[in-house]
Design an enzyme around this catalytic site. Structure first.
Site, PDB file in Angstrom:
ATOM      1  N   LYS A 120      47.578  82.648  63.150  1.00 28.18           N
ATOM      2  CA  LYS A 120      48.094  81.196  63.076  1.00 28.18           C
ATOM      3  C   LYS A 120      47.015  80.018  62.704  1.00 28.18           C
ATOM      4  CE  LYS A 120      52.331  81.718  64.377  1.00 28.18           C
ATOM      5  NZ  LYS A 120      53.802  81.023  63.964  1.00 28.18           N
ATOM      6  N   TYR A 172      49.491  87.509  58.089  1.00 29.61           N
ATOM      7  CA  TYR A 172      50.643  87.163  59.305  1.00 29.61           C
ATOM      8  C   TYR A 172      51.930  88.079  59.442  1.00 29.61           C
ATOM      9  CZ  TYR A 172      52.527  84.539  62.903  1.00 29.61           C
ATOM     10  OH  TYR A 172      52.916  84.105  64.180  1.00 29.61           O
ATOM     11  N   ARG A 222      55.263  88.704  74.566  1.00 30.56           N
ATOM     12  CA  ARG A 222      56.483  88.559  73.835  1.00 30.56           C
ATOM     13  C   ARG A 222      55.985  88.496  72.460  1.00 30.56           C
ATOM     14  NH1 ARG A 222      59.668  86.394  70.653  1.00 30.56           N
ATOM     15  NH2 ARG A 222      58.518  84.286  70.667  1.00 30.56           N
ATOM     16  N   ASP A 272      55.589  77.027  69.148  1.00 25.24           N
ATOM     17  CA  ASP A 272      56.196  77.124  67.661  1.00 25.24           C
ATOM     18  C   ASP A 272      57.246  77.697  67.780  1.00 25.24           C
ATOM     19  OD1 ASP A 272      55.630  76.982  64.823  1.00 25.24           O
ATOM     20  OD2 ASP A 272      54.906  79.136  65.067  1.00 25.24           O
ATOM     21  N   ASP A 273      57.477  78.842  68.952  1.00 24.85           N
ATOM     22  CA  ASP A 273      58.936  79.424  68.723  1.00 24.85           C
ATOM     23  C   ASP A 273      59.780  78.822  69.263  1.00 24.85           C
ATOM     24  OD1 ASP A 273      57.015  82.227  68.698  1.00 24.85           O
ATOM     25  OD2 ASP A 273      56.400  81.646  70.526  1.00 24.85           O
ATOM     26  N   GLU A 330      52.034  80.276  71.930  1.00 22.38           N
ATOM     27  CA  GLU A 330      52.709  81.110  71.005  1.00 22.38           C
ATOM     28  C   GLU A 330      53.035  82.388  71.697  1.00 22.38           C
ATOM     29  OE1 GLU A 330      53.526  81.770  67.784  1.00 22.38           O
ATOM     30  OE2 GLU A 330      52.847  79.801  67.000  1.00 22.38           O
ATOM     31  N   ASP A 331      54.366  82.916  71.415  1.00 18.87           N
ATOM     32  CA  ASP A 331      54.919  84.336  72.130  1.00 18.87           C
ATOM     33  C   ASP A 331      54.621  84.325  73.550  1.00 18.87           C
ATOM     34  OD1 ASP A 331      55.406  84.802  69.684  1.00 18.87           O
ATOM     35  OD2 ASP A 331      53.882  85.994  69.029  1.00 18.87           O
ATOM     36  N   ASN A 355      61.504  89.005  63.756  1.00 21.17           N
ATOM     37  CA  ASN A 355      60.420  89.517  63.195  1.00 21.17           C
ATOM     38  C   ASN A 355      59.827  90.710  63.982  1.00 21.17           C
ATOM     39  OD1 ASN A 355      59.724  87.698  60.848  1.00 21.17           O
ATOM     40  ND2 ASN A 355      59.324  86.273  62.340  1.00 21.17           N
ATOM     41  N   ASN A 363      59.757  80.984  57.406  1.00 18.32           N
ATOM     42  CA  ASN A 363      58.578  81.120  58.089  1.00 18.32           C
ATOM     43  C   ASN A 363      58.247  79.874  58.591  1.00 18.32           C
ATOM     44  OD1 ASN A 363      55.967  81.847  58.629  1.00 18.32           O
ATOM     45  ND2 ASN A 363      56.020  83.307  57.207  1.00 18.32           N
TER      46      ASN A 363
END
Length: 646
Positions: A265, A194, A247, A360-361, A337-338, A502, A546
């Site tokens: 993930k 990851y 993103r 999650d973000d 995610e993202d 990150n 994290n």
């Protein structure tokens, strides 16, 4: 009627032995014995012997009689994975099981089946029973020795991306060894599978792509997404991680190459949270990319067009969400995610009331950061309500963290949420978010527009607001300058500085800079890992905020309780459960997060707290509620140890 075992799916359909609507490999004999009518199959003697050992009737001519049976009812017991149809989870390490594939897996095929392959760990008896003689060198080694050998190999690679590729190759050839390696060496290998290495892997995904992982759903599949989901060989999915690649970490629009994020993930869902691999599905929604470099890259694997937006995008996402619920039910966890800010908030708001969705973000990051802040109070004293917070970055992560902090303060102090927000300030690319900017900012920033004169520079905002906590979620590296950190140290005896962006290259400052510029007084944590820092004879161990601390256990808690919707109180419960894992020895090293080496126990504790909150809120459907949820979580976790094969 008898027919050879090697008949194709088309042949089976013609013989009316396989319904056309179920012509998928995972429904084929002998896996789903219960869906077939009474049939005779001509098998070679060895396979007959194997089936006979399972209780099937073998006639004198070597044919096997398969009886139609009623599919087993789902067990009421809490479990971290899917229904245990073949008894693998119930088996202990010394109890033999049958390695089912499209047929009883054996020989060359068995060695290339990642779910059942054991490499040199196949025993002499297994080599005889499954036609492996001559296909392997004569030595037999243990799984522990395989782990040792693989770690020896990985440590010889100098380039992190080489380690990543070696781990992905292992996952595709020997699944159980991959997870045993990751579980036993989690602190060393987490940065490999990851962040930060996965960021580079996504950037170069087209060049290193060898075999597909997960489902790629593009605009070309519009109108056929349900059919695409049914192409996936596993039917009992319980966790989906999905991205549209717009993103990726702090790297921007990587389009279809963002698949590395869902794959990474979900490997952590299994390794850290104990969710069985077969219950996990990585998905990339490909609507194009605005990254000109990728559009002109001959190795790019996605759609070569600019991103679809507006109604076209919304229709594809709605078809996907509807198809997921239709195919897998409403208790499947869908983790976003993202996604870019403008889509992330809208998707969470739109589907949060109809699906079991989790971003999650926004939510995972918020939960882990809140846990770190609760831990940091041990160093600085006072409740959260007594502190002032300044964020650099007002996107998904920044506003998500700010909202959860405000919610925690609101609940602890029993004050309105609007009142709790007043000590939380955000800085975006145009400066401090203030009320005079309210008409021009995005809707998710509006709650943070307080009365104050406009301020452009971060250091000036620090001097004016006088925060006790500085949090970076900007995605821009080196923005916590020496002047900013020194100002924080002048204002506070122990300034809390969280540099969360990150990968490592995008971190607002390094651990060494934070400790050096604050003269060793900073309470520091980052999004990507940093090595311990020596300063004036003292060793500081920087924490890593994290998300892997939270989402595997959070997801397991949702699964084991059969939760149907995510509630903010579950996020608060997860934060508190993580903060509870900090021990005195960790505080002595300046840590505000516990070490990752105990992550499975941490995940079990988080899962238990989340499940308990789900039962309390009436959102859990697995009844009755188990008496000891933490033990239940631990016992349901996937084990990567090899099974013995009949």
């Amino acid at each position: 009627m008898a027919f050879p075992i090697d008949h194709s799916l088309a042949d089976l359909t013609k013989l009316n032995l396989l319904p056309k609507s179920h012509g998928h490999a995972s429904d084929m004999f002998p896996f789903r014995l219960s869906v077939f009518p009474r049939v005779h199959l001509s098998l070679r003697t060895s396979t007959s012997r194997l089936l006979s050992s399972l209780g099937s009737k073998v006639d004198p001519n070597g044919s096997v009689l398969i009886e139609t049976t009623t599919p087993p009812e789902p067990s009421p017991d809490v479990t971290g994975g899917v229904q245990d149809v073949y008894g693998e989870d119930a088996a202990t390490e010394d109890m033999p099981i049958t390695p089912w594939s499209l047929s009883v897996a054996s020989g060359y095929t068995l060695l290339r089946d990642p779910h059942h392959n054991k490499g040199l760990a196949f025993s002499q008896r297994e080599r005889d029973a499954h036609y492996l003689r001559g296909l392997l060198p004569p030595t037999v080694i243990s799984q522990d020795l395989q782990v040792k050998k693989m770690m020896h190999t990985l440590r010889h690679y100098q380039v992190p991306l080489q380690r990543y590729m070696a781990m992905m190759d292992l996952q595709e050839t020997n699944e159980r060894l991959f997870y045993k390696l990751l579980i036993e060496h989690v602190e060393e290998l987490l940065p490999v599978v990851y962040t930060p290495t996965v960021g580079e892997a996504c950037q170069k995904y087209g060049s290193i792509f060898l075999r597909p992982q997960g489902l790629f759903i593009s605009l070309k599949e519009k109108g056929k997404i349900l059919e695409v989901l049914r192409n996936w060989p596993e039917k009992n999915i319980q966790v989906i991680v999905v991205t549209d690649g717009e993103r990726i970490l702090g790297l921007g629009d990587l389009g279809c190459q963002g698949m590395g994020i869902p794959v990474g993930k979900l490997s952590l869902y299994t390794a850290l949270g104990g969710v069985r691999p077969s219950a996990c599905l990585p998905v990339t929604i490909d609507v194009g990319t605005n990254n000109e470099k990728l559009l002109n890259d001959e190795f790019y694997i996605g759609l070569r067009q600019r991103r679809a937006t507006g109604e076209e995008y919304a229709e594809l996402m709605h078809e996907f969400m509807t198809a997921v619920k239709q195919n897998y039910g409403e208790k499947v966890v869908i983790q976003f995610e993202d996604f870019a800010n403008h889509n992330a908030f809208d998707l969470l708001a739109k589907y949060g009331t109809t699906h079991l969705v989790f971003n999650d973000d926004i939510q995972g990051t918020a939960s882990v950061v809140l846990a770190g802040l609760i831990g940091a109070l041990r160093f600085v004293g006072g409740p959260l309500a007594n502190h002032r917070f300044l964020f650099l970055g007002a996107g998904e992560a920044g506003t998500g963290i700010a909202e959860l902090i405000a919610l925690e303060i609101s609940k602890k102090c029993q004050i309105p949420l609007e009142e709790a927000r007043k000590n939380i300030w955000l800085v975006d690319s145009k400066g401090l978010i203030v009320s005079s900017r309210k008409e021009s900012i995005q809707h998710f920033k509006k709650p943070w527009a307080h009365d104050h004169k406009p301020i452009k520079e971060l250091v000036d905002a620090v001097k004016a607001i006088k925060p006790t906590v500085l949090i970076g979620t900007s995605g821009v590296g080196q923005t916590f300058t020496q002047e900013v950190v020194e100002t924080m140290a002048e204002l506070n005896e122990k300034p809390i500085i969280l540099s969360l962006s990150n990968p490592t290259s995008q971190s607002e400052c390094t651990a060494e800079q934070a400790y050096k510029w604050s003269k060793g007084r900073a309470i520091f944590a980052s999004g990507s890992p940093f090595a311990p820092v020596e300063y004036e004879g003292k060793t500081f161990v920087p924490g890593q905020a994290n998300n892997a601390y939270i989402f595997p256990g959070f997801g397991l808690g949702l699964i084991m309780s059969g939760t149907i919707r995510v509630h903010d109180d579950m996020l608060l419960a997860a934060s508190e459960a993580l903060a509870e894992q900090l021990m005195e020895e960790h505080y002595e090293k300046g840590m505000i997060f516990p070490p990752f080496r105990n992550i499975r126990k941490i995940s079990a504790r988080i899962a238990a707290k989340v499940a308990a909150k789900a039962y309390e809120l009436g959102l859990a459907t697995r009844l009755p509620q188990p008496k000891e949820l933490e033990k239940c979580a631990e016992s349901s976790m996937y084990s990567p140890s090899y099974h013995s094969y009949r």
